[in-house]
Design a protein around this motif. Structure first.
Motif, PDB file in Angstrom:
ATOM      1  N   ASN A   1       1.270 -51.320 -39.686  1.00 15.25           N
ATOM      2  CA  ASN A   1       1.817 -51.314 -38.329  1.00 15.25           C
ATOM      3  C   ASN A   1       1.287 -52.453 -37.462  1.00 15.25           C
ATOM      4  O   ASN A   1       1.704 -52.611 -36.320  1.00 15.25           O
ATOM      5  CB  ASN A   1       1.499 -49.980 -37.637  1.00 15.25           C
TER       6      ASN A   1
ATOM      7  N   GLN B   1      -4.129 -47.379 -38.281  1.00 15.87           N
ATOM      8  CA  GLN B   1      -3.170 -47.268 -37.173  1.00 15.87           C
ATOM      9  C   GLN B   1      -3.202 -48.496 -36.259  1.00 15.87           C
ATOM     10  O   GLN B   1      -2.428 -48.582 -35.318  1.00 15.87           O
ATOM     11  CB  GLN B   1      -3.475 -46.019 -36.333  1.00 15.87           C
TER      12      GLN B   1
ATOM     13  N   ASN C   1      -8.201 -43.767 -35.417  1.00 16.22           N
ATOM     14  CA  ASN C   1      -6.826 -43.794 -34.896  1.00 16.22           C
ATOM     15  C   ASN C   1      -6.586 -44.905 -33.878  1.00 16.22           C
ATOM     16  O   ASN C   1      -5.594 -44.872 -33.146  1.00 16.22           O
ATOM     17  CB  ASN C   1      -6.488 -42.441 -34.270  1.00 16.22           C
TER      18      ASN C   1
ATOM     19  N   ARG D   1      -5.391 -48.116 -31.997  1.00 13.19           N
ATOM     20  CA  ARG D   1      -4.196 -48.963 -32.064  1.00 13.19           C
ATOM     21  C   ARG D   1      -4.443 -50.340 -31.458  1.00 13.19           C
ATOM     22  O   ARG D   1      -3.775 -51.296 -31.825  1.00 13.19           O
ATOM     23  CB  ARG D   1      -3.025 -48.271 -31.355  1.00 13.19           C
TER      24      ARG D   1
END
Length: 485
Positions: A405, A377, A354, A356
């Motif tokens: 993203n 992510q 996860n 970022r």
């Protein structure tokens, strides 16, 4: 007649300019309303450092303004001492500037007075008296160094009202204990505490730590020459296990203190969300490896190693236990300690799905592509170009394999760039053709000078700027900047 924005809207806009002093100064000159709003923000934290070439001019201006705000009794007293002349004491100010101050730096006031007035303790005393009666502080910074004037300001009238709402304290441990004693009687809601350990630790400092109701951010620093053993402060620290969410340890000292004894308390903070371990030497981790590999932080979101880092096998064990919820991971690779392969990065991609933000170094482009495919992510990637992959390989991998993203790249440099305008345009074209498209942010940070200027200027010439503006207008590029740091 043009419509005037309401004061509360202007205030919210100007708040974003708090650290941009030049922009706030420009706002002062627009009209009276803009001046009244921007001056409050400008003086909220007037102690933000400026460049060396402007320092004396800015310091003189700040001190002259504070002198103009002094009560007449203080001005007369300073004139009698021969510190101020008749012109200085006759000056008055348009605003009551001290009332706007929410941040106070004691050592910076001392340094300013030494720079401009060559050490006038009487002036410092009167300025501090004024602050105590007119200011309600949110942040206080107080370091005991050779340029800090010896002030007993905590005994001045108005101290209680000045410090009651204090939420952030930055200090050194060797300040006179009366300072900590007085604060422990006034301040109970400090949320952010930074301590630099020098000399002995007083019981009053321990009491101040213990007396806080909602301590969230804690930073502890052991400077190079410090021999302070702060293990006996641990009982005061662990009283905040139910509130502390951010912990930073900066250890520069090279000594024979038992680090495992002083740092074992880390495991007590079960709700920790951010952990930063800034150790200057790899062997600083030796005594806490066992602590790290068995620590469990179920809420950890940010993990940073700004200087050295633990052994790879220890770090992998830590990430297996704590990587599931991790959002940001930062590891700094510098000479002569560089990774031999991408083993750690590939383990990160498995343990931390996860993520970022990632700051690391890749040796092979295939490993970077695999990482990008696993961490769907990911939004931002930071890396040292000179120690790992080429700029072309990095940009190529991002255009081909980055998740939907992803939108930001930061390249850090220790030598010149080899990127050409043609390389940039190729990347923008490839980025445009992605199925999932998000406007791109590209930042190059380094010490660019001499021969480096030649390579950087290739990306700053007219043709390159036209190309960059073209892709901004197309919505492919959001921001492109070269920062000489």
């Amino acid at each position: 007649m043009p419509t005037q924005l309401p004061a509360d809207c202007l205030n919210e806009i100007f708040e974003y300019l708090e650290r941009d002093k030049a922009a706030l100064h420009s706002c002062l000159l627009v009209n009276r309303l803009w001046c009244e709003i921007s001056v409050r923000i400008l003086w909220k934290n007037i102690w933000i450092p400026v460049g060396y070439e402007h320092r004396m001019r800015v310091e003189t201006s700040i001190l002259n303004t504070l002198i103009g705000c002094l009560p007449n009794k203080s001005k007369t007293h300073l004139q009698e001492k021969g510190i101020l002349n008749s012109t200085q004491i006759s000056k008055t100010c348009l605003f009551d500037y001290p009332t706007f101050c929410k941040v106070l730096s004691i050592h910076m006031i001392g340094q300013m007075i030494i720079d401009v007035f060559k050490n006038q303790k009487y002036l410092a005393k009167e300025i501090m008296k004024m602050f105590m009666t007119r200011t309600s502080l949110k942040k206080l910074s107080y370091y005991n160094n050779p340029n800090t004037l010896n002030l007993s300001f905590v005994r001045y009238p108005g101290t209680k009202e000045c410090f009651t709402r204090l939420s952030k304290l930055t200090c050194s441990s060797d300040i006179k204990s009366i300072f900590f004693c007085k604060l422990s009687q006034i301040c109970f809601n400090i949320e952010s505490l930074t301590i630099e350990f020098n000399g002995t630790i007083s019981n009053d400092l321990k009491n101040l730590i213990s007396s806080q109701n909602n301590l969230k951010y804690l930073s502890l620093s052991q400077p190079f020459f410090s021999m302070t053993d702060w293990s006996d402060i641990i009982p005061s620290l662990i009283k905040h296990t139910n509130t502390l969410i951010k912990l930073k340890i900066y250890w520069e000292a090279y000594n024979f203190l038992n680090r495992s004894k002083q740092l074992s308390f880390i495991t007590k903070f079960s709700i920790l969300q951010e952990l930063v371990l800034s150790f200057q030497r790899n062997d600083h981790f030796d005594e806490i490896n066992n602590i790290l590999q068995h620590s469990i932080f179920p809420h950890l979101k940010i993990l940073k190693f700004p200087y050295r880092y633990p052994k790879v096998e220890i770090l992998i064990k830590f990430l297996k236990n704590n990587g599931k919820n991790l959002k940001e991971f930062f590891i700094n690779y510098t000479l002569p300690i560089l990774p031999a392969d991408d083993l750690l990065n590939l383990r990160i991609s498995k343990c931390c799905p996860n993520l970022r933000l990632l700051s690391t170094l890749f040796k092979k482009v295939e490993s970077l592509k695999l990482f990008l495919n696993r961490c769907q992510q990911l939004e931002c990637f930071e890396t040292h170009y000179n120690y790992g992959l080429s700029e072309r390989d990095i940009l190529g991998a991002l255009a081909e394999s980055s998740p939907k993203n992803f939108f930001k790249l930061k390249l850090l440099y220790y030598s010149y760039s080899q990127l050409t305008p043609e390389d940039l345009e190729d990347f923008f074209i490839n980025w445009k053709n992605r199925v999932q498209q998000k406007s791109f942010y590209f930042t190059m940070i380094g010490k660019f000078n001499n021969i480096d200027d030649y390579y950087i200027n290739r990306l700053k010439n007219d043709e390159s700027m036209k190309m960059i503006e073209k892709y901004k207008k197309l919505g492919i590029l959001k921001k492109f900047e070269i920062i000489n740091h």
